[in-house]
Every structure is written in C-alpha cells, then in structure tokens.
Design an enzyme around this catalytic site. Structure first.
Site, PDB file in Angstrom:
ATOM      1  N   GLY A 131      -0.621  -1.354   9.287  1.00 53.67           N
ATOM      2  CA  GLY A 131      -0.077  -0.175   8.747  1.00 53.67           C
ATOM      3  C   GLY A 131       0.784   0.538   9.855  1.00 53.67           C
ATOM      4  O   GLY A 131       0.643   0.270  11.121  1.00 53.67           O
ATOM      5  N   ASN A 166       0.978  -1.261   0.099  1.00 59.60           N
ATOM      6  CA  ASN A 166       0.068   0.153  -0.081  1.00 59.60           C
ATOM      7  C   ASN A 166       0.968   1.091  -0.193  1.00 59.60           C
ATOM      8  O   ASN A 166       1.910   1.214   0.054  1.00 59.60           O
ATOM      9  CB  ASN A 166      -0.941  -0.029   1.149  1.00 59.60           C
ATOM     10  CG  ASN A 166      -2.319   0.658   0.813  1.00 59.60           C
ATOM     11  OD1 ASN A 166      -2.413   1.489   0.181  1.00 59.60           O
ATOM     12  ND2 ASN A 166      -3.389  -0.203   1.349  1.00 59.60           N
ATOM     13  N   ARG A 223      12.761  -9.174  16.221  1.00 61.22           N
ATOM     14  CA  ARG A 223      13.157 -10.367  16.225  1.00 61.22           C
ATOM     15  C   ARG A 223      12.067 -11.214  15.213  1.00 61.22           C
ATOM     16  O   ARG A 223      10.977 -10.791  15.110  1.00 61.22           O
ATOM     17  CB  ARG A 223      13.115 -11.108  17.542  1.00 61.22           C
ATOM     18  CG  ARG A 223      13.938 -10.474  18.494  1.00 61.22           C
ATOM     19  CD  ARG A 223      14.134 -11.185  19.905  1.00 61.22           C
ATOM     20  NE  ARG A 223      15.097 -10.669  20.665  1.00 61.22           N
ATOM     21  CZ  ARG A 223      15.376 -11.063  21.912  1.00 61.22           C
ATOM     22  NH1 ARG A 223      14.612 -12.169  22.212  1.00 61.22           N
ATOM     23  NH2 ARG A 223      16.527 -10.549  22.711  1.00 61.22           N
ATOM     24  N   HIS A 252      23.907  -0.169  11.593  1.00 60.61           N
ATOM     25  CA  HIS A 252      24.852   0.489  11.773  1.00 60.61           C
ATOM     26  C   HIS A 252      25.476   0.024  13.255  1.00 60.61           C
ATOM     27  O   HIS A 252      24.695  -0.377  13.879  1.00 60.61           O
ATOM     28  CB  HIS A 252      25.429   2.067  11.751  1.00 60.61           C
ATOM     29  CG  HIS A 252      24.701   2.351  10.596  1.00 60.61           C
ATOM     30  ND1 HIS A 252      25.300   2.805   9.397  1.00 60.61           N
ATOM     31  CD2 HIS A 252      23.201   3.162  10.362  1.00 60.61           C
ATOM     32  CE1 HIS A 252      24.334   3.479   8.522  1.00 60.61           C
ATOM     33  NE2 HIS A 252      23.325   3.390   9.084  1.00 60.61           N
ATOM     34  N   ALA A 269      -0.780  -3.366  13.625  1.00 62.10           N
ATOM     35  CA  ALA A 269      -0.498  -2.068  13.187  1.00 62.10           C
ATOM     36  C   ALA A 269       0.504  -1.178  14.387  1.00 62.10           C
ATOM     37  O   ALA A 269       0.224  -1.456  15.313  1.00 62.10           O
ATOM     38  CB  ALA A 269      -1.733  -1.002  12.946  1.00 62.10           C
TER      39      ALA A 269
END
Length: 255
Positions: free
Chosen positions: A206, A140, A230, A170, A224
């Site tokens: 979402g 979407n 994990r 990083h 959402a």
C-alpha cells in the site's frame, strides 16, 4: 573560440523541419565554412542533426521515444486522454456489483486486460491504452497510473491500495521544463515519459510510489510506503525511500 560561438549561434533554438537531403546539405555547409577542428564542430553537428530528427516526429512519437513533448500540440494525445477520462468517469460510477460492465469498460479503456483481473475504484490513469495487464491481477482502491508511456503489468500481480505508478516526469531545469510564451489554453510545460514494467508474481504494498523507467523483477515484494526510484531485481523484498533490497526470497516454485 569566437568563431565557434558564431557557428553555434547560427543553430536555431527551435527544431528544424528538414528532410534528409536538406539536413545533409546543412551539415556540409557548416563543415566547409567553419574552418574549425573536428572536436569543436562535431558536437554542433550532432545537435543540429538531433533537432532535425526530432522535428520529423510527432509529439506522440516523441512521447513514446522518451523525448520531451508537449501533449496539447498533438491531436492523437489530446483525443486519447479525453476518451480515457470519459471512460474512467463511467467505470468509477458503475454499480460495483455489475462486474460484466466494469470489465467491458476496462477492456475498452486499457491496452490489454487478461483473465481474472480486478481493478477497484476509484481508479485513475492518463492515456489508458498504454496499460497492459496479464492474468490474475488485482489493483486495489485509489490507485493512479500515469501512463504517458507504457505500463506493463505481468500475471499473478497484487497491487495494494493507493499505489501510484508514474511514467511521466519533467526536466529539473526550469527553462527546459516550462514553455515560454505559450498561448492561452495550451500546455505550459514539457514532459518526457519512460516505461514502467512490473514482472510476473510481484506484490506491491500500500501507498508505494513507482517512478519513471523502473522495472520490478519477477516475484519481488515492495514494502508499503516505499518510493521506488530504481529498478528492483527478481526474487527479493525491497522497502524504503529510496527503495532498497533488504533480503532475497527463495522462490523455488514460480506461480
């Protein structure tokens, strides 16, 4: 222990560009000259070997191996990203009704696009060719896939608006993260990237954020706003930050 420090200081900070014979010779010299017991010298030899092996790889090979890399130093990475950004600009600007052209751009940009795939605008990614989608996939609006490493998306997958999938990350140590004395216009940090896998039948709600190295198991649902740090097993509902399984799903019939 002073002798051990002296030997360690002889190992350069920058990777060694060695062929196998030179690497072996260097290891033998260190062993013969050190006079140290094996439990002290072995980690030093391993560090030297790791640096030599890493130096033989391109930055792109390091990237795909999950090792720290500096993308601006590899023409392959630079060209891939530039090409993808240009295609993205065309894709997001294409008439929404022109589904044929939108699919052509998507197939040119991504690693694989199956049948009945819909990717809404605005869509953003990094390399493009590291994204692989199966059949019957919906992505979407306003999704971002940072695909420095592979993102594999199975079939029958729903990905809601504002989902972010990250393969890149990083070091938490600033001296490992930042590049010292980098020339103007060059990349200022080191990155490493781990693949993400979304298996068949998954529904991602979402605003979900999926972090590097995560696999979301077959038929699972991610609530959402979750932050998935994990891997999530198959056939379950998982929600929250960090995302945790809250119930199992009885998926008798798999689509």
């Amino acid at each position: 222990m002073n002798k051990g420090k002296e030997i360690k200081n002889q190992i350069p900070e920058k990777p060694l560009v060695l062929i196998k014979e030179e690497c072996f010779s260097a290891l033998v010299d260190v062993i013969n000259q050190s006079g140290l017991p094996a439990f002290i010298i072995k980690p030093m030899l391993q560090e030297l070997l790791n640096r030599a092996q890493s130096a033989m790889k391109t930055e792109y090979e390091k990237c795909m191996a999950g090792e720290p890399f500096i993308g601006s130093r590899d023409p392959k990475i630079v060209e891939m990203i530039l090409r993808t950004k240009r295609l993205l600009a065309q894709f997001n600007a294409t008439d929404y009704a022109d589904s044929k052209r939108r699919r052509e751009l998507l197939c040119e940009m991504l690693g694989h696009v199956g049948k009945n795939v819909h990717v809404d605008i605005d869509f953003h990614c990094e390399c493009g060719k590291h994204i692989f989608m199966g059949d019957k996939v919906i992505v979407n609006m306003n999704c971002t896939f940072v695909d420095n490493n592979r993102i594999d998306i199975g079939s029958n997958v729903l990905i809601a608006s504002n989902v972010q999938i990250y393969t890149a990350t990083h070091s938490t140590k600033v001296d490992e993260r930042m590049v010292q004395d980098c020339p103007e216009g060059q990349e200022i940090c080191r990155t490493y990237a781990l693949p993400v896998r979304i298996e068949d039948g998954v529904w991602i709600g979402g605003g979900v954020v999926i972090l590097p190295g995560v696999t979301i198991g077959r038929n699972s649902v991610i609530g959402a706003g979750s932050v998935v740090t994990r891997s999530i097993p198959a056939n379950c509902v998982a929600v929250g930050n960090p995302c945790r399984v809250i119930k199992q799903i009885d998926n008798i019939v798999s689509v």
